[in-house]
Design a protein around this motif. Structure first.
Motif, PDB file in Angstrom:
ATOM      1  N   VAL A 128       0.850  -1.181   0.000  1.00  0.00           N
ATOM      2  CA  VAL A 128       0.000   0.000   0.000  1.00  0.00           C
ATOM      3  C   VAL A 128       0.889   1.236   0.000  1.00  0.00           C
ATOM      4  CG1 VAL A 128      -0.181   0.055   2.525  1.00  0.00           C
ATOM      5  CG2 VAL A 128      -1.967   1.137   1.140  1.00  0.00           C
ATOM      6  N   ARG A 129       0.471   2.277  -0.696  1.00  0.00           N
ATOM      7  CA  ARG A 129       1.262   3.512  -0.716  1.00  0.00           C
ATOM      8  C   ARG A 129       1.470   4.025   0.704  1.00  0.00           C
ATOM      9  NH1 ARG A 129       0.748   7.288  -5.765  1.00  0.00           N
ATOM     10  NH2 ARG A 129       1.271   8.837  -4.175  1.00  0.00           N
ATOM     11  N   THR A 130       2.657   4.510   0.965  1.00  0.00           N
ATOM     12  CA  THR A 130       2.965   5.000   2.314  1.00  0.00           C
ATOM     13  C   THR A 130       2.139   6.227   2.678  1.00  0.00           C
ATOM     14  OG1 THR A 130       4.810   6.295   1.420  1.00  0.00           O
ATOM     15  CG2 THR A 130       5.321   4.097   2.281  1.00  0.00           C
ATOM     16  N   ASP A 131       1.632   6.954   1.679  1.00  0.00           N
ATOM     17  CA  ASP A 131       0.837   8.140   1.977  1.00  0.00           C
ATOM     18  C   ASP A 131      -0.659   7.861   2.008  1.00  0.00           C
ATOM     19  OD1 ASP A 131       0.425   7.699  -0.721  1.00  0.00           O
ATOM     20  OD2 ASP A 131       1.069   9.699  -1.382  1.00  0.00           O
ATOM     21  N   VAL A 149       9.474  -1.580   3.675  1.00  0.00           N
ATOM     22  CA  VAL A 149       9.193  -0.477   2.759  1.00  0.00           C
ATOM     23  C   VAL A 149       9.769  -0.831   1.400  1.00  0.00           C
ATOM     24  CG1 VAL A 149       9.515   1.973   2.258  1.00  0.00           C
ATOM     25  CG2 VAL A 149       9.239   1.217   4.627  1.00  0.00           C
ATOM     26  N   ARG A 150       9.013  -0.564   0.341  1.00  0.00           N
ATOM     27  CA  ARG A 150       9.490  -0.757  -1.028  1.00  0.00           C
ATOM     28  C   ARG A 150       9.669   0.626  -1.658  1.00  0.00           C
ATOM     29  NH1 ARG A 150       8.432  -6.208  -2.597  1.00  0.00           N
ATOM     30  NH2 ARG A 150       6.690  -7.216  -1.495  1.00  0.00           N
ATOM     31  N   PRO A 151      10.896   1.131  -1.716  1.00  0.00           N
ATOM     32  CA  PRO A 151      11.113   2.473  -2.287  1.00  0.00           C
ATOM     33  C   PRO A 151      10.718   2.532  -3.761  1.00  0.00           C
ATOM     34  CG  PRO A 151      13.035   1.733  -1.041  1.00  0.00           C
ATOM     35  CD  PRO A 151      12.145   0.538  -1.220  1.00  0.00           C
ATOM     36  N   ARG A 152      10.039   3.608  -4.143  1.00  0.00           N
ATOM     37  CA  ARG A 152       9.674   3.880  -5.538  1.00  0.00           C
ATOM     38  C   ARG A 152       8.990   2.683  -6.182  1.00  0.00           C
ATOM     39  NH1 ARG A 152      14.528   5.549  -4.258  1.00  0.00           N
ATOM     40  NH2 ARG A 152      15.534   3.734  -5.174  1.00  0.00           N
ATOM     41  N   TYR A 153       8.098   2.065  -5.448  1.00  0.00           N
ATOM     42  CA  TYR A 153       7.451   0.826  -5.898  1.00  0.00           C
ATOM     43  C   TYR A 153       6.434   1.059  -7.006  1.00  0.00           C
ATOM     44  CZ  TYR A 153       4.728  -3.529  -5.503  1.00  0.00           C
ATOM     45  OH  TYR A 153       4.091  -4.699  -5.759  1.00  0.00           O
ATOM     46  N   TYR A 154       5.662   2.135  -6.883  1.00  0.00           N
ATOM     47  CA  TYR A 154       4.584   2.369  -7.842  1.00  0.00           C
ATOM     48  C   TYR A 154       5.085   3.159  -9.039  1.00  0.00           C
ATOM     49  CZ  TYR A 154       1.460   0.640  -4.243  1.00  0.00           C
ATOM     50  OH  TYR A 154       0.852  -0.153  -3.311  1.00  0.00           O
ATOM     51  N   ASP A 160       6.496   5.403  -2.764  1.00  0.00           N
ATOM     52  CA  ASP A 160       6.929   4.279  -1.935  1.00  0.00           C
ATOM     53  C   ASP A 160       5.724   3.464  -1.478  1.00  0.00           C
ATOM     54  OD1 ASP A 160       9.455   5.345  -2.188  1.00  0.00           O
ATOM     55  OD2 ASP A 160       9.487   6.224  -0.179  1.00  0.00           O
ATOM     56  N   ALA A 161       5.983   2.220  -1.144  1.00  0.00           N
ATOM     57  CA  ALA A 161       4.939   1.337  -0.627  1.00  0.00           C
ATOM     58  C   ALA A 161       5.391   0.701   0.679  1.00  0.00           C
ATOM     59  CB  ALA A 161       4.609   0.246  -1.638  1.00  0.00           C
ATOM     60  N   TYR A 162       4.424   0.496   1.567  1.00  0.00           N
ATOM     61  CA  TYR A 162       4.647  -0.353   2.731  1.00  0.00           C
ATOM     62  C   TYR A 162       4.292  -1.783   2.341  1.00  0.00           C
ATOM     63  CZ  TYR A 162       4.942   3.592   6.019  1.00  0.00           C
ATOM     64  OH  TYR A 162       5.312   4.725   6.696  1.00  0.00           O
ATOM     65  N   LEU A 163       5.126  -2.720   2.730  1.00  0.00           N
ATOM     66  CA  LEU A 163       4.788  -4.134   2.662  1.00  0.00           C
ATOM     67  C   LEU A 163       4.118  -4.481   3.982  1.00  0.00           C
ATOM     68  CD1 LEU A 163       4.913  -6.985   1.413  1.00  0.00           C
ATOM     69  CD2 LEU A 163       7.187  -7.207   2.455  1.00  0.00           C
ATOM     70  N   MET A 164       2.902  -5.000   3.901  1.00  0.00           N
ATOM     71  CA  MET A 164       2.148  -5.350   5.101  1.00  0.00           C
ATOM     72  C   MET A 164       1.798  -6.827   5.056  1.00  0.00           C
ATOM     73  SD  MET A 164      -0.417  -2.036   5.553  1.00  0.00           S
ATOM     74  CE  MET A 164      -0.635  -2.343   7.332  1.00  0.00           C
ATOM     75  N   THR A 165       1.774  -7.446   6.208  1.00  0.00           N
ATOM     76  CA  THR A 165       1.437  -8.862   6.284  1.00  0.00           C
ATOM     77  C   THR A 165       0.477  -9.119   7.431  1.00  0.00           C
ATOM     78  OG1 THR A 165       2.356 -11.114   6.418  1.00  0.00           O
ATOM     79  CG2 THR A 165       3.414  -9.433   7.759  1.00  0.00           C
ATOM     80  N   ARG A 166      -0.365 -10.091   7.244  1.00  0.00           N
ATOM     81  CA  ARG A 166      -1.296 -10.557   8.278  1.00  0.00           C
ATOM     82  C   ARG A 166      -0.964 -12.020   8.536  1.00  0.00           C
ATOM     83  NH1 ARG A 166      -6.452 -13.184   8.173  1.00  0.00           N
ATOM     84  NH2 ARG A 166      -7.949 -12.441   9.733  1.00  0.00           N
ATOM     85  N   PRO A 167      -0.523 -12.354   9.729  1.00  0.00           N
ATOM     86  CA  PRO A 167      -0.135 -13.737  10.006  1.00  0.00           C
ATOM     87  C   PRO A 167      -1.289 -14.701   9.813  1.00  0.00           C
ATOM     88  CG  PRO A 167       0.645 -12.254  11.734  1.00  0.00           C
ATOM     89  CD  PRO A 167      -0.306 -11.469  10.888  1.00  0.00           C
ATOM     90  N   ALA A 168      -0.936 -15.952   9.598  1.00  0.00           N
ATOM     91  CA  ALA A 168      -1.949 -16.990   9.446  1.00  0.00           C
ATOM     92  C   ALA A 168      -2.812 -17.078  10.695  1.00  0.00           C
ATOM     93  CB  ALA A 168      -1.276 -18.329   9.172  1.00  0.00           C
ATOM     94  N   ARG A 169      -4.091 -17.295  10.488  1.00  0.00           N
ATOM     95  CA  ARG A 169      -5.027 -17.526  11.579  1.00  0.00           C
ATOM     96  C   ARG A 169      -5.413 -19.000  11.565  1.00  0.00           C
ATOM     97  NH1 ARG A 169      -7.316 -12.426  12.949  1.00  0.00           N
ATOM     98  NH2 ARG A 169      -5.633 -10.929  12.575  1.00  0.00           N
TER      99      ARG A 169
END
Length: 202
Positions: A128-131, A149-154, A160-169
């Motif tokens: 997701v975009r950092t902003d 963080v993924r610099p200049r991803y888009y 920039d983009a944040y890499l986000m994760t949701r652990p397994a449930r």
């Protein structure tokens, strides 16, 4: 445009759309999706109709639609990575018609994607975009955490983009709204635009 800015024919901020139906996204929706893309993601390489047909036809993807009075007002694509039983999931995109943002449609599409992952007890990742604070808030409310963080991803915006994760449930916890967390409110979530820099656009 947020729900608050919609014209006389649109919803009022804080209202709830009635009659929204959720189901599969199909190839015939590709043109409408591409139309919304040009509005939602103009600066980040909007997907073409051809890209949507490819996503919808992939056996690895689960694609969702939100329809109101027969019109597509929201869409989402979830990709399964790896063999069944040992998969990770990746949110490729969530988009909601600007006239209907802020009313929970994006949140309901996200929950349906998370239900798919939870039935397999699998983790979920997205970018997701950092902003994009509203989108990030939505994801954090559903158990996602920033892990990088993924610099200049888009492209072409070079945002920039944040890499986000949701652990397994645990698979047993799956069900309607599983892992929904707190309700982040009715703020609009424009540009819930995940993992698109390397999948058919940005």
């Amino acid at each position: 445009m947020s729900a608050a800015d919609a014209g006389a024919g649109g919803p009022r901020y804080g209202s709830t759309p009635t009659g929204v139906q959720y189901g599969p996204l199909v190839a015939d929706d590709a043109m409408r999706c591409a139309e919304l893309e040009t509005i939602l993601f103009a600066g980040d390489g909007p997907w073409s109709a051809v890209a949507f047909v490819s996503e919808i036809s992939s056996r690895h993807n689960t694609c969702f639609a939100a329809r109101l009075n027969g019109e597509l007002v929201g869409y989402a694509v979830l990709a399964g990575l790896g063999p069944v039983g040992d998969r990770d999931f990746e949110v490729h995109t969530i988009g909601v018609d600007p006239q209907w943002q802020g009313l929970g449609i994006g949140r309901m599409l996200l929950r349906r994607m998370l239900d798919v992952a939870d039935r397999e007890g699998a983790p979920v990742v997205l970018d997701v975009r950092t902003d994009n604070v509203p989108a990030r808030t939505l994801y954090e409310a559903h158990g996602f955490e920033i892990v990088g963080v993924r610099p200049r991803y888009y492209r072409p915006s070079m945002a920039d983009a944040y890499l986000m994760t949701r652990p397994a449930r645990p698979a047993a916890s799956a069900g309607p709204g599983a892992g929904a967390g707190r309700d982040p409110g009715a703020g609009p979530v424009p540009g819930a635009r995940e993992n698109r820099g390397e999948v058919g656009g940005s």
